[in-house]
Scaffold this active site. Structure first.
Site, PDB file in Angstrom:
ATOM      1  N   GLU A  22      -3.897  -6.703  -9.487  1.00  0.00           N
ATOM      2  CA  GLU A  22      -4.485  -5.435  -9.037  1.00  0.00           C
ATOM      3  C   GLU A  22      -4.203  -4.285 -10.008  1.00  0.00           C
ATOM      4  OE1 GLU A  22      -2.588  -5.752  -4.883  1.00  0.00           O
ATOM      5  OE2 GLU A  22      -4.612  -5.013  -4.476  1.00  0.00           O
ATOM      6  N   GLU A  74       0.658   3.310   1.414  1.00  0.00           N
ATOM      7  CA  GLU A  74       1.602   4.238   2.043  1.00  0.00           C
ATOM      8  C   GLU A  74       2.001   5.352   1.060  1.00  0.00           C
ATOM      9  OE1 GLU A  74       1.630   0.990   2.446  1.00  0.00           O
ATOM     10  OE2 GLU A  74       2.449   0.414   4.390  1.00  0.00           O
ATOM     11  N   LYS A  99      -8.266   0.477   2.911  1.00  0.00           N
ATOM     12  CA  LYS A  99      -8.576  -0.364   1.751  1.00  0.00           C
ATOM     13  C   LYS A  99      -9.495  -1.466   2.284  1.00  0.00           C
ATOM     14  CE  LYS A  99      -5.899  -2.577  -1.971  1.00  0.00           C
ATOM     15  NZ  LYS A  99      -4.543  -2.995  -2.388  1.00  0.00           N
TER      16      LYS A  99
HETATM   17  N1  LIG Z   1       1.314  -2.072   4.492  1.00  0.00           N
HETATM   18  C1  LIG Z   1       0.755  -2.527   3.332  1.00  0.00           C
HETATM   19  N2  LIG Z   1       0.538  -3.837   3.187  1.00  0.00           N
HETATM   20  C2  LIG Z   1       0.010  -4.296   2.036  1.00  0.00           C
HETATM   21  C3  LIG Z   1      -0.338  -3.412   0.999  1.00  0.00           C
HETATM   22  C4  LIG Z   1      -0.106  -2.020   1.199  1.00  0.00           C
HETATM   23  O1  LIG Z   1      -0.394  -1.159   0.319  1.00  0.00           O
HETATM   24  N3  LIG Z   1       0.443  -1.622   2.370  1.00  0.00           N
HETATM   25  N4  LIG Z   1      -0.908  -3.900  -0.143  1.00  0.00           N
HETATM   26  C5  LIG Z   1      -1.137  -5.173  -0.311  1.00  0.00           C
HETATM   27  C6  LIG Z   1      -1.846  -5.688  -1.507  1.00  0.00           C
HETATM   28  O2  LIG Z   1      -1.958  -4.721  -2.514  1.00  0.00           O
HETATM   29  C7  LIG Z   1      -3.204  -6.214  -1.014  1.00  0.00           C
HETATM   30  O3  LIG Z   1      -4.010  -5.119  -0.579  1.00  0.00           O
HETATM   31  C8  LIG Z   1      -3.933  -7.013  -2.039  1.00  0.00           C
HETATM   32  O4  LIG Z   1      -5.057  -7.591  -1.426  1.00  0.00           O
HETATM   33  C9  LIG Z   1      -0.752  -6.186   0.695  1.00  0.00           C
HETATM   34  N5  LIG Z   1      -0.214  -5.607   1.890  1.00  0.00           N
END
Ligand SMILES: Nc1nc2c(c(=O)[nH]1)N=C([C@H](O)[C@@H](O)CO)CN2
Length: 123
Positions: A22, A74, A99
């Protein structure tokens, strides 16, 4: 006083994500924000300077989000809330950051935070 100015579904690309794959790409984010402020001065004066300019705020949110990579949504949500409270006349805000393409089986994932303006009082 519970006037609110809002922006719904502000959509943009940004560098976001914890995983290595990413780090070099841009992904779609969607943002809602609801800002508590007193709209009466602007309502009476019809002066844009007397209110929260949602166009200027939208530009600022996108510019900050795109200026650097953030691992967690976050972190980006918290940073955006802090900058809005510092730069604009907002008493409290609720900000949602989604997202939408992160989890294929879900229509969206994200966070919602509410942050009040913290008034510092000298001891
Ligand atoms: N609470 C969160 N969980 C996850 C995040 C996040 O930013 N906050 N990010 C990911 C990975 O970047 C995901 O989006 C890749 O697909 C996973 N969980």
């Amino acid at each position: 006083m519970a006037d609110r100015i809002f922006i719904t579904n502000l959509t943009f690309l940004a560098g976001i994500g914890v995983f290595e794959w990413e780090k070099g790409i841009q992904q779609k984010l969607e943002l809602d924000v609801e800002m508590l402020t007193d709209i009466r001065p602007a309502a009476l004066s019809q002066d844009l300077q007397a209110t929260l300019d949602y166009a200027a705020i939208s530009q600022r949110l996108v510019a900050y989000s795109q200026a650097q990579h953030h691992d967690l949504i976050e972190t980006l949500a918290e940073n955006l809330a802090t900058l809005l409270l510092e730069e604009f006349n907002i008493r409290q805000l609720t900000l949602t950051l989604r997202k939408p393409d992160a989890v294929p089986a879900a229509s969206s994932v994200g966070v919602t935070i509410t942050r009040p303006l913290e008034v510092k009082v000298d001891a």
